[in-house]
Enzyme design. Structure first.
Site, PDB file in Angstrom:
ATOM      1  N   LYS A   5       0.844  -1.206   0.000  1.00 10.22           N
ATOM      2  CA  LYS A   5       0.000   0.000   0.000  1.00 10.22           C
ATOM      3  C   LYS A   5       0.878   1.256   0.000  1.00 10.22           C
ATOM      4  CE  LYS A   5      -1.659   1.666   4.047  1.00 10.22           C
ATOM      5  NZ  LYS A   5      -1.476   3.093   4.374  1.00 10.22           N
ATOM      6  N   ASN A   6       1.895   1.252   0.909  1.00 12.75           N
ATOM      7  CA  ASN A   6       2.659   2.485   1.118  1.00 12.75           C
ATOM      8  C   ASN A   6       3.730   2.736   0.069  1.00 12.75           C
ATOM      9  OD1 ASN A   6       1.053   3.096   3.232  1.00 12.75           O
ATOM     10  ND2 ASN A   6       2.480   2.404   4.800  1.00 12.75           N
ATOM     11  N   CYS A   8      -4.597   8.387   9.268  1.00 17.27           N
ATOM     12  CA  CYS A   8      -5.095   7.735  10.492  1.00 17.27           C
ATOM     13  C   CYS A   8      -5.009   8.727  11.661  1.00 17.27           C
ATOM     14  CB  CYS A   8      -4.210   6.535  10.834  1.00 17.27           C
ATOM     15  SG  CYS A   8      -4.440   5.197   9.703  1.00 17.27           S
ATOM     16  N   ARG A  34       0.545  14.518  13.163  1.00 20.37           N
ATOM     17  CA  ARG A  34       1.060  14.305  11.803  1.00 20.37           C
ATOM     18  C   ARG A  34       1.192  15.616  11.011  1.00 20.37           C
ATOM     19  NH1 ARG A  34      -1.540   8.909   9.440  1.00 20.37           N
ATOM     20  NH2 ARG A  34       0.524   8.727   8.496  1.00 20.37           N
ATOM     21  N   ASP A  81       4.484   0.393  12.323  1.00 19.59           N
ATOM     22  CA  ASP A  81       3.240  -0.244  11.850  1.00 19.59           C
ATOM     23  C   ASP A  81       3.100  -1.664  12.370  1.00 19.59           C
ATOM     24  OD1 ASP A  81       3.179   1.268   8.517  1.00 19.59           O
ATOM     25  OD2 ASP A  81       2.862   2.068  10.524  1.00 19.59           O
ATOM     26  N   ARG A 108      -9.043  -0.413   4.172  1.00 20.93           N
ATOM     27  CA  ARG A 108      -8.284   0.689   3.564  1.00 20.93           C
ATOM     28  C   ARG A 108      -6.870   0.232   3.244  1.00 20.93           C
ATOM     29  NH1 ARG A 108      -7.437   5.507   7.277  1.00 20.93           N
ATOM     30  NH2 ARG A 108      -5.627   5.622   5.921  1.00 20.93           N
TER      31      ARG A 108
HETATM   32  C1  EPZ Z   1       4.252   6.909   6.643  1.00 26.14           C
HETATM   33  O1  EPZ Z   1       3.537   7.908   7.353  1.00 26.14           O
HETATM   34  C2  EPZ Z   1       3.325   5.724   6.470  1.00 26.14           C
HETATM   35  N1  EPZ Z   1       2.164   6.119   5.700  1.00 26.14           N
HETATM   36  C3  EPZ Z   1       2.899   5.193   7.841  1.00 26.14           C
HETATM   37  O2  EPZ Z   1       2.067   4.052   7.646  1.00 26.14           O
HETATM   38  C4  EPZ Z   1       4.159   4.770   8.588  1.00 26.14           C
HETATM   39  O3  EPZ Z   1       3.799   4.338   9.885  1.00 26.14           O
HETATM   40  C5  EPZ Z   1       5.124   5.953   8.694  1.00 26.14           C
HETATM   41  O4  EPZ Z   1       5.400   6.492   7.395  1.00 26.14           O
HETATM   42  C6  EPZ Z   1       6.453   5.548   9.302  1.00 26.14           C
HETATM   43  O5  EPZ Z   1       7.125   4.666   8.434  1.00 26.14           O
HETATM   44  C7  EPZ Z   1       2.261   6.138   4.336  1.00 26.14           C
HETATM   45  O6  EPZ Z   1       3.290   5.851   3.762  1.00 26.14           O
HETATM   46  C8  EPZ Z   1       1.018   6.518   3.597  1.00 26.14           C
HETATM   47  P1  EPZ Z   1       6.423  10.202   8.873  1.00 26.14           P
HETATM   48  P2  EPZ Z   1       4.148   9.408   7.420  1.00 26.14           P
HETATM   49  O7  EPZ Z   1       6.352  11.433   8.056  1.00 26.14           O
HETATM   50  O8  EPZ Z   1       4.951   9.671   6.235  1.00 26.14           O
HETATM   51  C9  EPZ Z   1       6.197  13.389  12.418  1.00 26.14           C
HETATM   52  C10 EPZ Z   1       0.065   2.820   7.781  1.00 26.14           C
HETATM   53  O9  EPZ Z   1      -0.555   2.273   8.707  1.00 26.14           O
HETATM   54  N2  EPZ Z   1       6.357  14.402  11.373  1.00 26.14           N
HETATM   55  O10 EPZ Z   1       7.638   9.343   8.768  1.00 26.14           O
HETATM   56  O11 EPZ Z   1       3.037  10.311   7.762  1.00 26.14           O
HETATM   57  C11 EPZ Z   1       4.920  12.592  12.268  1.00 26.14           C
HETATM   58  O12 EPZ Z   1       3.858  13.259  12.925  1.00 26.14           O
HETATM   59  C12 EPZ Z   1       0.672   4.195   7.987  1.00 26.14           C
HETATM   60  O13 EPZ Z   1       0.243   2.320   6.644  1.00 26.14           O
HETATM   61  C13 EPZ Z   1       6.493  15.734  11.757  1.00 26.14           C
HETATM   62  O14 EPZ Z   1       6.467  16.051  12.932  1.00 26.14           O
HETATM   63  O15 EPZ Z   1       5.140   9.290   8.659  1.00 26.14           O
HETATM   64  C14 EPZ Z   1       5.256  11.281  12.936  1.00 26.14           C
HETATM   65  O16 EPZ Z   1       5.083  11.383  14.318  1.00 26.14           O
HETATM   66  C15 EPZ Z   1       0.474   4.690   9.405  1.00 26.14           C
HETATM   67  N3  EPZ Z   1       6.651  16.673  10.802  1.00 26.14           N
HETATM   68  C16 EPZ Z   1       6.731  11.105  12.611  1.00 26.14           C
HETATM   69  O17 EPZ Z   1       7.231  12.412  12.277  1.00 26.14           O
HETATM   70  C17 EPZ Z   1       6.697  16.353   9.462  1.00 26.14           C
HETATM   71  O18 EPZ Z   1       6.853  17.266   8.639  1.00 26.14           O
HETATM   72  C18 EPZ Z   1       6.998  10.176  11.438  1.00 26.14           C
HETATM   73  O19 EPZ Z   1       6.192  10.651  10.389  1.00 26.14           O
HETATM   74  C19 EPZ Z   1       6.566  15.009   9.088  1.00 26.14           C
HETATM   75  C20 EPZ Z   1       6.409  14.033  10.061  1.00 26.14           C
END
Ligand code: EPZ
Length: 442
Positions: free
Chosen positions: A23-24, A118, A123, A309, A423
């Site tokens: 998916k991702n 989610c 985020r 995850d 989803r």
């Molecule tokens: C991606 O989310 C994935 N989603 C998530 O999978 C996955 O858990 C996550 O990466 C970690 O690998 C998709 O790919 C669609 P991050 P993402 O940006 O990109 C904070 C699933 O179940 N952050 O690495 O949103 C953020 O809030 C989903 O398939 C900031 O603060 O994750 C989080 O706490 C859930 N500022 C942490 O960093 C930013 O500008 C990691 O976020 C960006 C992120």
């Protein structure tokens, strides 16, 4: 439709399973396809809610995106004319924000509301915004309507940039912007999840010039991208982990095909610590219950660590292990939504706050911006016998963990929120029935 799964648990799940596409990786590759001149065909795309929402959004913007076979999509961004994404459609998926890349290259401007995704934390997208500004893009947040608005004064220029903390979609978004920019970009502290490699391979197959060395990317901007052949997305490693945990938690076994061990190496190593069996065969990995499971601690972190995850499904396995285990979540600030639900089935789980010397450094989220005081760790007391119950899904991976718990629990359970699980997991009920599971959607 009740939007629920009915599960009759209490027996081992056993068999072989073919994974769906990731998916991702699929979501980002579909968005990156809009950067190409002409149509792009992509195979092994899972037929799930998140994908369907994204395809629908692309068609609303004027592009063409549709399934032409069970798991093949064709995308063409040539017809895109709308530069604004409405809140309803943008709020359905976290990746809507990434459409800034094709919209800016095609229309020179775009307005996109703060993304949804989610409910596992605030985020924010400050890191993505910082990257856009480093590329010379004028982007601002409009407090009035909650939209980010960006406009190109001239062609996007390559830049040197270092992410302050790792971000998965932030890294992928940066790659999409940099691959068509004027000149070279060097991007440091990138996310190294395997899905990022899938995106890089896809773009390079279309003529991009992206190279990766450890956590640094070098990208030479090119003028155009053209698809020369159909691209096939890799298997979903999160699905592999989830299905392995269905089998182990129910004292069964599963052969999982088409997954590369390095994509889940930390999971394999951690499973072995519990005393469960893992055998790497030619083209599949065999996970099997061997003897009483031992409590095993986990701290989540970006790849190659134990992925965030995986922790919700992992927690269910630990309810079946002897002893006290812990899960320390360092990526998101609110990812224990499943704990109260597991308690309904008899699980004994307590929250606790681990002592951390430098939380701003350890946690991937903004520690100082946390709303309230969500717990970052749990203690799981095992082994507990789980009984049946009625469960409510809060987010995708929590939903999978509730299905696992219902499969462990003796008797019939109801898991409400099937559409949230659907989803991210393609035909999960069919796959579980293939392992001897008794599950139906109502
Ligand atoms: C991606 O989310 C994935 N989603 C998530 O999978 C996955 O858990 C996550 O990466 C970690 O690998 C998709 O790919 C669609 P991050 P993402 O940006 O990109 C904070 C699933 O179940 N952050 O690495 O949103 C953020 O809030 C989903 O398939 C900031 O603060 O994750 C989080 O706490 C859930 N500022 C942490 O960093 C930013 O500008 C990691 O976020 C960006 C992120």
């Amino acid at each position: 439709m009740e939007d629920a799964y009915i599960v009759r648990g209490g027996h081992p799940l056993k068999g072989e399973v073919q994974l769906s596409g990731a998916k991702n990786a699929s979501l980002k590759i579909i968005i990156a396809s809009l950067l190409f001149d002409g149509p792009v065909a992509v195979a092994n795309i899972p037929h799930i809610g998140d994908i369907e929402d994204l395809l629908r959004l692309i068609n609303i913007l004027g592009g063409e995106a549709r399934f032409i076979g069970r798991n093949e999509v064709v995308i063409d961004g040539g017809g895109i004319r709308q530069d604004t994404i409405d809140l309803l459609h943008a709020s359905k998926t976290r990746v809507s924000f990434m459409l800034f890349a094709p919209l800016l290259y095609r229309l020179g401007q775009a307005s996109i509301p703060n993304p949804g995704g989610c409910r596992i934390g605030s985020r924010p997208i400050d890191r993505q915004i910082a990257f856009m500004k480093a590329m010379g893009i004028k982007v601002a947040y409009d407090e009035e309507d909650g939209y980010y608005k960006a406009k190109l004064a001239n062609r996007i220029k390559g830049a040197a940039f270092q992410f302050d903390q790792v971000t998965h979609t932030g890294t992928e978004f940066a790659i999409m912007l940099a691959c068509l920019a004027c000149g070279e970009s060097t991007i440091g502290n990138i996310c190294q999840e395997p899905e990022v490699d899938d995106l890089i391979d896809f773009l390079n197959a279309g003529g991009a010039k992206i190279s990766k060395k450890n956590d640094v990317l070098s990208i030479q901007g090119v003028d155009r991208l053209i698809a020369k052949e159909k691209y096939r997305v890799s298997s979903d490693r999160n699905e592999a982990v989830t299905l392995a945990l269905f089998a182990l938690a129910t004292k069964g076994e599963v052969y999982i095909k088409s997954i590369e061990p390095p994509a889940i190496q930390t999971f394999i190593d951690t499973v072995k610590k519990t005393g469960a069996g893992v055998a790497i065969n030619q083209d599949k990995i065999h996970f099997f219950y061997d003897k009483a499971l031992q409590a095993t601690d986990v701290v989540t972190s970006p790849h190659p660590g134990f992925m965030t995850d995986w922790q919700a499904p992992w927690a269910v396995l630990m309810t079946q292990a002897d002893g006290v285990s812990t899960i320390h979540e360092t990526v998101f600030e609110n990812r224990f939504g499943y704990v109260e639900e597991l308690a309904k089935l008899g699980a004994h789980i307590d929250y606790f706050e681990p002592s951390v010397t430098d939380p701003e450094k350890l946690y991937q989220f903004h520690w100082s911006d946390r709303q309230g005081d969500p717990p970052q760790a749990i203690k799981i007391f095992g082994k507990t016998n789980l009984h049946n119950g009625v469960l409510y899904v809060s987010d995708l991976r929590a939903g999978a963990s509730l299905l696992i718990a219902a499969s462990v629990a003796s008797g019939e359970s109801v898991v409400r929120g099937a559409s949230v699980i659907d989803r991210g997991y393609e035909a999960i009920d069919k796959k579980l029935r293939g392992l001897g599971g008794i599950i139906k959607k109502v």
